[in-house]
Write a protein that holds these residues in place. Structure first.
Motif, PDB file in Angstrom:
ATOM      1  N   THR A 186       0.821  -1.210   0.000  1.00 40.92           N
ATOM      2  CA  THR A 186       0.000   0.000   0.000  1.00 40.92           C
ATOM      3  C   THR A 186       0.852   1.256   0.000  1.00 40.92           C
ATOM      4  O   THR A 186       0.639   2.166  -0.805  1.00 40.92           O
ATOM      5  CB  THR A 186      -0.935   0.018   1.223  1.00 40.92           C
ATOM      6  N   GLY A 187       1.838   1.324   0.895  1.00 44.10           N
ATOM      7  CA  GLY A 187       2.683   2.506   0.968  1.00 44.10           C
ATOM      8  C   GLY A 187       3.500   2.725  -0.280  1.00 44.10           C
ATOM      9  O   GLY A 187       3.615   3.850  -0.791  1.00 44.10           O
ATOM     10  N   THR A 217       7.658  11.336   1.599  1.00 47.38           N
ATOM     11  CA  THR A 217       8.582  10.574   2.431  1.00 47.38           C
ATOM     12  C   THR A 217       7.918   9.247   2.784  1.00 47.38           C
ATOM     13  O   THR A 217       6.789   9.224   3.273  1.00 47.38           O
ATOM     14  CB  THR A 217       8.926  11.328   3.725  1.00 47.38           C
ATOM     15  N   LEU A 218       8.611   8.149   2.506  1.00 47.07           N
ATOM     16  CA  LEU A 218       8.099   6.810   2.786  1.00 47.07           C
ATOM     17  C   LEU A 218       8.947   6.181   3.884  1.00 47.07           C
ATOM     18  O   LEU A 218      10.158   5.999   3.713  1.00 47.07           O
ATOM     19  CB  LEU A 218       8.141   5.949   1.522  1.00 47.07           C
ATOM     20  N   LEU A 219       8.322   5.855   5.010  1.00 50.61           N
ATOM     21  CA  LEU A 219       9.028   5.304   6.157  1.00 50.61           C
ATOM     22  C   LEU A 219       8.708   3.821   6.329  1.00 50.61           C
ATOM     23  O   LEU A 219       7.550   3.417   6.245  1.00 50.61           O
ATOM     24  CB  LEU A 219       8.635   6.040   7.438  1.00 50.61           C
ATOM     25  N   GLU A 220       9.740   3.026   6.582  1.00 48.48           N
ATOM     26  CA  GLU A 220       9.573   1.604   6.852  1.00 48.48           C
ATOM     27  C   GLU A 220      10.442   1.238   8.043  1.00 48.48           C
ATOM     28  O   GLU A 220      11.651   1.491   8.048  1.00 48.48           O
ATOM     29  CB  GLU A 220       9.967   0.771   5.633  1.00 48.48           C
ATOM     30  N   ALA A 221       9.822   0.644   9.066  1.00 44.82           N
ATOM     31  CA  ALA A 221      10.566   0.312  10.279  1.00 44.82           C
ATOM     32  C   ALA A 221      11.549  -0.826  10.053  1.00 44.82           C
ATOM     33  O   ALA A 221      12.581  -0.904  10.721  1.00 44.82           O
ATOM     34  CB  ALA A 221       9.591  -0.046  11.400  1.00 44.82           C
ATOM     35  N   GLY A 222      11.240  -1.731   9.136  1.00 43.99           N
ATOM     36  CA  GLY A 222      12.107  -2.875   8.868  1.00 43.99           C
ATOM     37  C   GLY A 222      13.299  -2.513   8.004  1.00 43.99           C
ATOM     38  O   GLY A 222      13.441  -1.381   7.538  1.00 43.99           O
TER      39      GLY A 222
END
Length: 440
Positions: A186-187, A217-222
């Motif tokens: 989705t992101g 800005t696209l943030l991903e914790a992994g």
């Protein structure tokens, strides 16, 4: 009590009209004689839009009015009954569900609280994004779980773009900053669709709006984007998004969300006009109040490998609201569109066996791979199956055709072979005749 057609009929109630629930009621209605079975769909919305395409609705590249399915018309066509309401409570002792009152925009009651009896109950209510208990998410972030939320995001996005376009001649700050939290499909897909929309806005009257005006800005914790895809595919997607101007940050763990800011652990705070939350899948927060069925840590209904709930032999759960660990597996079946569709197919025969008192069969999940579309810019993914002898990575035109086929398969499941084929043809015509962006 909502009117029963007749006491002698077997009443199968399906709660939730997403991809799994809608396909299930169509197939059940086609399979069973109306003289012996009463198939009922309970759904709080009046129309259905395929959830994997909500990012296109949010960006304006898809007009949901043309692609949505009206539950009332669909029910009349296929011979099941549609009840427009949300589930409020399950009374397992009396074998009835209680629906919440349906309210209009002014808070007036349209349809009062009702009880609907069931012989067999299938819960297909879908899931919601997991906020992981992070402060401020539910208060300040938007989500992409329904048509209404997608429409709200599109309106706010368009207003922000109009505002920036209007301020540019005055020399004022003319930026539209969007922060998307979650590097899953989705992101990633929404990021690309927004870039595509920004490139097209100049042709729709926003002459002063250029590509640099929009900051995503696209943030991903992994450690990487798209956990379901191989690492090299994830790297390609990350690189392509960077080329499109998206600021991709992996290993970025969000600690708090404010009205216009996202705080990141060991990183700078990100200021944003729009914040969209698209991380993980969990059961609806209301499930614990609706039922006393066993729930997983993520609030999903715990089911046996047969998809039957552990607490009640007459209640099943499918799709994103189900927590199903198959024999020999450590992790549950992933909450994906393909698993929901496979569960719906399995439930048709499963309910037949349950009614006849026959042993139930374990659900078998077949991972057919994963695909991600970067709007018109690129498509990447991997396919799995016997035909290709394992896993094969694809991209470009072949991947695009495979990606489009997923929606076509959904149309066939919802509308049947003949009507589904007609809908596919109509969609192809609409892509040529309707505007590229929906700006209202």
């Amino acid at each position: 009590m909502w009117r029963d057609m007749t006491d002698r009929k077997t009443q199968i109630v399906v709660v939730g009209g997403g991809a799994a629930g809608l396909a299930l009621v169509r197939k059940l209605a086609a399979k069973h004689d109306r003289a012996t079975h009463d198939i009922i769909l309970v759904e709080k919305n009046r129309t259905h839009v395929w959830k994997p395409l909500l990012h296109e609705v949010a960006a304006g590249s898809m007009d949901a009015n043309s692609d949505e399915v009206g539950y009332g018309g669909h029910a009349a066509r296929w011979g099941y009954r549609f009840f427009n309401a949300a589930l409020e409570r399950i009374d397992r002792d009396r074998r009835v569900i209680v629906t919440a009152p349906l309210l209009d925009e002014a808070g007036e009651v349209v349809v009062d609280r009702h009880e609907i009896r069931y012989d067999w109950l299938v819960l297909a209510m879908g899931g919601v994004s997991d906020d992981f208990g992070i402060p401020g998410v539910r208060d300040h972030a938007m989500f992409l779980e329904s048509r209404q939320q997608a429409d709200l995001f599109r309106r706010k996005m368009l207003n922000a773009c109009l505002r920036a376009n209007d301020r540019k001649p005055e020399g004022a700050e003319a930026r539209v900053s969007v922060c998307i939290v979650g590097g899953g499909a989705t992101g990633v897909e929404l990021s690309a669709e927004l870039v595509n929309a920004a490139k097209a806005l100049r042709s729709y009257g926003l002459e002063r709006f250029d590509e640099d005006t929009l900051q995503i800005t696209l943030l991903e914790a992994g450690p990487k984007l798209l956990p379901a895809l191989p690492e090299d595919v994830s790297d390609k997607v990350k690189g392509r998004l960077a080329e499109l101007g998206v600021d991709v940050r992996t290993g970025a763990m969000v600690t708090r969300v404010g009205p216009r800011a996202v705080e990141v652990k060991d990183g700078p705070t990100i200021e944003a006009d729009l914040i969209l939350w698209a991380t993980g899948v969990r059961g609806d927060h209301a499930l614990s109040k609706i039922t006393d069925l066993e729930l997983s840590k993520r609030g999903q209904i715990v089911v046996e490998p047969t998809l039957r709930s552990k607490n009640d032999p007459r209640i099943f759960a499918i799709g994103d609201c189900a927590h199903c660990v198959l024999p020999g597996e450590e992790r549950p079946v992933p909450p994906r569109a393909q698993s929901a569709g496979q569960m719906a197919d399995h439930m048709v025969g499963q309910l037949d066996r349950a009614q006849k008192g026959q042993p139930l069969r374990d659900f078998v999940y077949r991972d057919r791979g994963a695909l991600v579309s970067l709007s018109r810019f690129a498509t990447h993914g991997s396919l799995m199956g016997n035909l290709i002898g394992g896993k094969m990575q694809i991209e470009g035109r072949v991947a695009r055709l495979a990606y489009q086929s997923l929606y076509r398969l959904h149309l066939l499941a919802v509308h049947g072979p003949w009507r589904g084929t007609v809908r596919i043809a109509v969609n192809a015509i609409n892509r040529v005749t309707r505007p590229a962006l929906k700006l209202h």
